[in-house]
Design a protein around this motif. Structure first.
Motif, PDB file in Angstrom:
ATOM      1  N   ASP A   5       0.836  -1.209   0.000  1.00 44.91           N
ATOM      2  CA  ASP A   5       0.000   0.000   0.000  1.00 44.91           C
ATOM      3  C   ASP A   5       0.866   1.252   0.000  1.00 44.91           C
ATOM      4  O   ASP A   5       0.556   2.234  -0.676  1.00 44.91           O
ATOM      5  CB  ASP A   5      -0.916   0.012   1.223  1.00 44.91           C
ATOM      6  CG  ASP A   5      -2.022  -1.029   1.134  1.00 44.91           C
ATOM      7  OD1 ASP A   5      -2.370  -1.424   0.011  1.00 44.91           O
ATOM      8  OD2 ASP A   5      -2.520  -1.451   2.191  1.00 44.91           O
ATOM      9  N   ILE A   6       1.940   1.211   0.783  1.00 45.20           N
ATOM     10  CA  ILE A   6       2.847   2.374   0.855  1.00 45.20           C
ATOM     11  C   ILE A   6       3.489   2.624  -0.504  1.00 45.20           C
ATOM     12  O   ILE A   6       3.567   3.765  -0.972  1.00 45.20           O
ATOM     13  CB  ILE A   6       3.919   2.152   1.946  1.00 45.20           C
ATOM     14  CG1 ILE A   6       3.258   2.159   3.332  1.00 45.20           C
ATOM     15  CG2 ILE A   6       5.010   3.210   1.865  1.00 45.20           C
ATOM     16  CD1 ILE A   6       4.168   1.723   4.455  1.00 45.20           C
ATOM     17  N   THR A  11       3.700   5.817  -5.575  1.00 44.59           N
ATOM     18  CA  THR A  11       3.578   5.908  -7.040  1.00 44.59           C
ATOM     19  C   THR A  11       2.453   6.864  -7.419  1.00 44.59           C
ATOM     20  O   THR A  11       2.618   7.713  -8.311  1.00 44.59           O
ATOM     21  CB  THR A  11       3.316   4.515  -7.644  1.00 44.59           C
ATOM     22  OG1 THR A  11       4.403   3.652  -7.328  1.00 44.59           O
ATOM     23  CG2 THR A  11       3.152   4.595  -9.158  1.00 44.59           C
ATOM     24  N   ASP A  12       1.315   6.739  -6.738  1.00 50.80           N
ATOM     25  CA  ASP A  12       0.180   7.622  -7.022  1.00 50.80           C
ATOM     26  C   ASP A  12       0.532   9.080  -6.758  1.00 50.80           C
ATOM     27  O   ASP A  12       0.147   9.972  -7.525  1.00 50.80           O
ATOM     28  CB  ASP A  12      -1.025   7.223  -6.160  1.00 50.80           C
ATOM     29  CG  ASP A  12      -1.634   5.894  -6.579  1.00 50.80           C
ATOM     30  OD1 ASP A  12      -1.301   5.394  -7.672  1.00 50.80           O
ATOM     31  OD2 ASP A  12      -2.450   5.349  -5.806  1.00 50.80           O
ATOM     32  N   ARG A  75      -4.425   8.937   1.852  1.00 52.36           N
ATOM     33  CA  ARG A  75      -3.855   8.234   0.709  1.00 52.36           C
ATOM     34  C   ARG A  75      -4.481   8.797  -0.569  1.00 52.36           C
ATOM     35  O   ARG A  75      -5.614   9.284  -0.548  1.00 52.36           O
ATOM     36  CB  ARG A  75      -4.162   6.733   0.791  1.00 52.36           C
ATOM     37  CG  ARG A  75      -3.361   6.010   1.859  1.00 52.36           C
ATOM     38  CD  ARG A  75      -3.543   4.510   1.744  1.00 52.36           C
ATOM     39  NE  ARG A  75      -4.892   4.087   2.082  1.00 52.36           N
ATOM     40  CZ  ARG A  75      -5.373   2.867   1.857  1.00 52.36           C
ATOM     41  NH1 ARG A  75      -4.632   1.960   1.260  1.00 52.36           N
ATOM     42  NH2 ARG A  75      -6.604   2.562   2.201  1.00 52.36           N
ATOM     43  N   VAL A  76      -3.758   8.700  -1.663  1.00 49.36           N
ATOM     44  CA  VAL A  76      -4.286   9.165  -2.946  1.00 49.36           C
ATOM     45  C   VAL A  76      -5.554   8.388  -3.302  1.00 49.36           C
ATOM     46  O   VAL A  76      -6.527   8.958  -3.807  1.00 49.36           O
ATOM     47  CB  VAL A  76      -3.230   9.032  -4.065  1.00 49.36           C
ATOM     48  CG1 VAL A  76      -3.826   9.402  -5.420  1.00 49.36           C
ATOM     49  CG2 VAL A  76      -2.013   9.902  -3.759  1.00 49.36           C
ATOM     50  N   SER A  77      -5.567   7.089  -3.004  1.00 50.31           N
ATOM     51  CA  SER A  77      -6.747   6.275  -3.322  1.00 50.31           C
ATOM     52  C   SER A  77      -7.980   6.782  -2.581  1.00 50.31           C
ATOM     53  O   SER A  77      -9.081   6.812  -3.136  1.00 50.31           O
ATOM     54  CB  SER A  77      -6.501   4.802  -2.987  1.00 50.31           C
ATOM     55  OG  SER A  77      -6.233   4.630  -1.610  1.00 50.31           O
ATOM     56  N   THR A  78      -7.805   7.202  -1.335  1.00 51.96           N
ATOM     57  CA  THR A  78      -8.921   7.754  -0.563  1.00 51.96           C
ATOM     58  C   THR A  78      -9.423   9.038  -1.214  1.00 51.96           C
ATOM     59  O   THR A  78     -10.634   9.263  -1.337  1.00 51.96           O
ATOM     60  CB  THR A  78      -8.484   8.027   0.888  1.00 51.96           C
ATOM     61  OG1 THR A  78      -8.001   6.805   1.464  1.00 51.96           O
ATOM     62  CG2 THR A  78      -9.620   8.576   1.727  1.00 51.96           C
TER      63      THR A  78
END
Length: 199
Positions: A5-6, A11-12, A75-78
């Motif tokens: 995840d980190i 990368t994001d 996080r970028v995904s969030t």
């Protein structure tokens, strides 16, 4: 967060930095990375493929415009899924959520090598999820499908963590009561209650 995840978040973040500098190739990479996840997530909000595609495009247009304003508070995904969630709610207000008459995508959801038993299990679970409210389906998808924490989900859905926990609790109770009946099992209400042995 685990190491994977980190690494994915790093990368994001790098892709967002490149996007903020006008790098369209970075936008394409981020789009490809998230398209499948967002399609799955948004399918818990609406059954309309046209609305899902529109929402994903709107989401990445906003991400492109606001890439430079991402400050790393989550996080970028969030951040991206939060944008998709708000775009999805807006799209539903505009279009509604009428059922899709031609469910041509139903078979396309599964790879050709997917065993019949796995398809049956997924369909069974999908039927159970369809019995939940939209908010409950989304919380289940975010926590169990996409691996987000309760805190992440609260940020995505812009509500208190307690509300997220309550939605997940009620979703689990409803699924526990619904899934056996969908599988042709004995209805939960008619089963004898077994007392646990206590030491």
């Amino acid at each position: 967060m685990n190491d994977m995840d980190i690494d994915a978040d790093a990368t994001d973040r790098m892709l967002l930095e490149r996007m903020s500098a006008g790098d369209r190739a970075a936008l394409t990479m981020l789009y490809r990375s998230y398209h499948g996840r967002l399609s799955r997530f948004l399918s818990r909000l609406t059954r309309r493929p046209d609305v899902i595609d529109e929402v994903i495009n709107d989401c990445f247009w906003i991400a492109w415009q606001k890439a430079g304003s991402f400050h790393g508070d989550s996080r970028v995904s969030t951040w991206i899924i939060g944008i998709a969630y708000r775009c999805g709610l807006k799209a539903l207000r505009q279009h509604g959520d009428e059922p899709v008459e031609d469910d041509a995508r139903s078979e396309a959801r599964y790879p050709s090598h997917c065993p019949d038993e796995e398809r049956e299990l997924r369909d069974w679970l999908a039927q159970g999820l369809n019995r939940l409210s939209a908010d409950q389906r989304l919380v289940v998808e975010l926590v169990y499908g996409l691996g987000h924490t309760m805190d992440d989900v609260a940020v995505i859905m812009q509500c208190p963590v307690g509300t997220v926990k309550a939605r997940l609790f009620h979703a689990r109770v409803r699924l526990r009561n619904t899934l056996p009946a969908l599988a042709g099992d004995i209805p939960v209400q008619s089963r004898p209650i077994q007392k646990e042995n206590t030491p």
